[in-house]
Design a protein around this motif. Structure first.
Motif, PDB file in Angstrom:
ATOM      1  N   SER A 101       0.877  -1.171   0.000  1.00  0.00           N
ATOM      2  CA  SER A 101       0.000   0.000   0.000  1.00  0.00           C
ATOM      3  C   SER A 101       0.915   1.222   0.000  1.00  0.00           C
ATOM      4  O   SER A 101       2.083   1.136   0.420  1.00  0.00           O
ATOM      5  CB  SER A 101      -0.888   0.000   1.247  1.00  0.00           C
ATOM      6  OG  SER A 101      -0.105   0.246   2.398  1.00  0.00           O
ATOM      7  N   PRO A 102       0.441   2.368  -0.463  1.00  0.00           N
ATOM      8  CA  PRO A 102       1.298   3.560  -0.445  1.00  0.00           C
ATOM      9  C   PRO A 102       1.813   3.889   0.957  1.00  0.00           C
ATOM     10  O   PRO A 102       2.974   4.261   1.116  1.00  0.00           O
ATOM     11  CB  PRO A 102       0.377   4.662  -0.975  1.00  0.00           C
ATOM     12  CG  PRO A 102      -0.627   3.946  -1.817  1.00  0.00           C
ATOM     13  CD  PRO A 102      -0.843   2.625  -1.126  1.00  0.00           C
ATOM     14  N   GLY A 103       0.987   3.721   1.973  1.00  0.00           N
ATOM     15  CA  GLY A 103       1.419   4.008   3.342  1.00  0.00           C
ATOM     16  C   GLY A 103       2.515   3.073   3.811  1.00  0.00           C
ATOM     17  O   GLY A 103       3.493   3.500   4.429  1.00  0.00           O
ATOM     18  N   SER A 104       2.360   1.784   3.509  1.00  0.00           N
ATOM     19  CA  SER A 104       3.374   0.799   3.910  1.00  0.00           C
ATOM     20  C   SER A 104       4.699   1.076   3.225  1.00  0.00           C
ATOM     21  O   SER A 104       5.764   0.984   3.841  1.00  0.00           O
ATOM     22  CB  SER A 104       2.918  -0.616   3.567  1.00  0.00           C
ATOM     23  OG  SER A 104       1.810  -0.971   4.324  1.00  0.00           O
ATOM     24  N   TRP A 105       4.661   1.410   1.945  1.00  0.00           N
ATOM     25  CA  TRP A 105       5.896   1.697   1.206  1.00  0.00           C
ATOM     26  C   TRP A 105       6.562   2.956   1.775  1.00  0.00           C
ATOM     27  O   TRP A 105       7.778   2.990   1.973  1.00  0.00           O
ATOM     28  CB  TRP A 105       5.630   1.846  -0.274  1.00  0.00           C
ATOM     29  CG  TRP A 105       6.882   2.061  -1.058  1.00  0.00           C
ATOM     30  CD1 TRP A 105       7.278   3.203  -1.673  1.00  0.00           C
ATOM     31  CD2 TRP A 105       7.936   1.107  -1.293  1.00  0.00           C
ATOM     32  NE1 TRP A 105       8.500   3.019  -2.273  1.00  0.00           N
ATOM     33  CE2 TRP A 105       8.917   1.750  -2.060  1.00  0.00           C
ATOM     34  CE3 TRP A 105       8.116  -0.213  -0.926  1.00  0.00           C
ATOM     35  CZ2 TRP A 105      10.070   1.100  -2.463  1.00  0.00           C
ATOM     36  CZ3 TRP A 105       9.277  -0.859  -1.339  1.00  0.00           C
ATOM     37  CH2 TRP A 105      10.228  -0.198  -2.101  1.00  0.00           C
ATOM     38  N   GLY A 106       5.776   3.977   2.068  1.00  0.00           N
ATOM     39  CA  GLY A 106       6.324   5.199   2.651  1.00  0.00           C
ATOM     40  C   GLY A 106       6.988   4.948   3.991  1.00  0.00           C
ATOM     41  O   GLY A 106       8.069   5.493   4.275  1.00  0.00           O
ATOM     42  N   GLU A 107       6.371   4.113   4.818  1.00  0.00           N
ATOM     43  CA  GLU A 107       6.969   3.771   6.111  1.00  0.00           C
ATOM     44  C   GLU A 107       8.269   3.000   5.926  1.00  0.00           C
ATOM     45  O   GLU A 107       9.247   3.236   6.649  1.00  0.00           O
ATOM     46  CB  GLU A 107       5.982   2.952   6.938  1.00  0.00           C
ATOM     47  CG  GLU A 107       4.806   3.757   7.436  1.00  0.00           C
ATOM     48  CD  GLU A 107       3.767   2.889   8.136  1.00  0.00           C
ATOM     49  OE1 GLU A 107       4.108   1.769   8.572  1.00  0.00           O
ATOM     50  OE2 GLU A 107       2.621   3.348   8.239  1.00  0.00           O
TER      51      GLU A 107
END
Length: 74
Positions: free
Chosen positions: A62-68
């Motif tokens: 997910s975009p959030g997981s990749w950003g983290e």
């Protein structure tokens, strides 16, 4: 609604995906590539594959997981 898959067995299944190589990649082809599937159940996710094996599997984030993840490895 079922959760989207976390991997796909072959990144070639992402028809029309525009794969982008990391700016840190060298000419030795030793990095990762990312793509954003535009349609279907995978729309909105980020696909990541090994640049040495473009027909191999891809991980999906997910975009959030990749950003983290990116923030953690900095």
């Amino acid at each position: 609604m079922p959760a989207p898959p976390r991997t796909i067995p072959s990144s070639l299944a992402l028809h029309g995906a525009r794969w982008l190589r990391s700016s840190y990649s060298t000419g030795a082809n030793n990095c990762v590539e990312t793509a954003r599937p535009a349609t279907g159940d995978l729309a909105g996710l980020l696909a990541v594959r090994d640049s040495k094996h473009p027909a191999g599997p891809a991980l999906l984030f997910s975009p959030g997981s990749w950003g983290e993840f990116v923030a953690a490895v900095r």
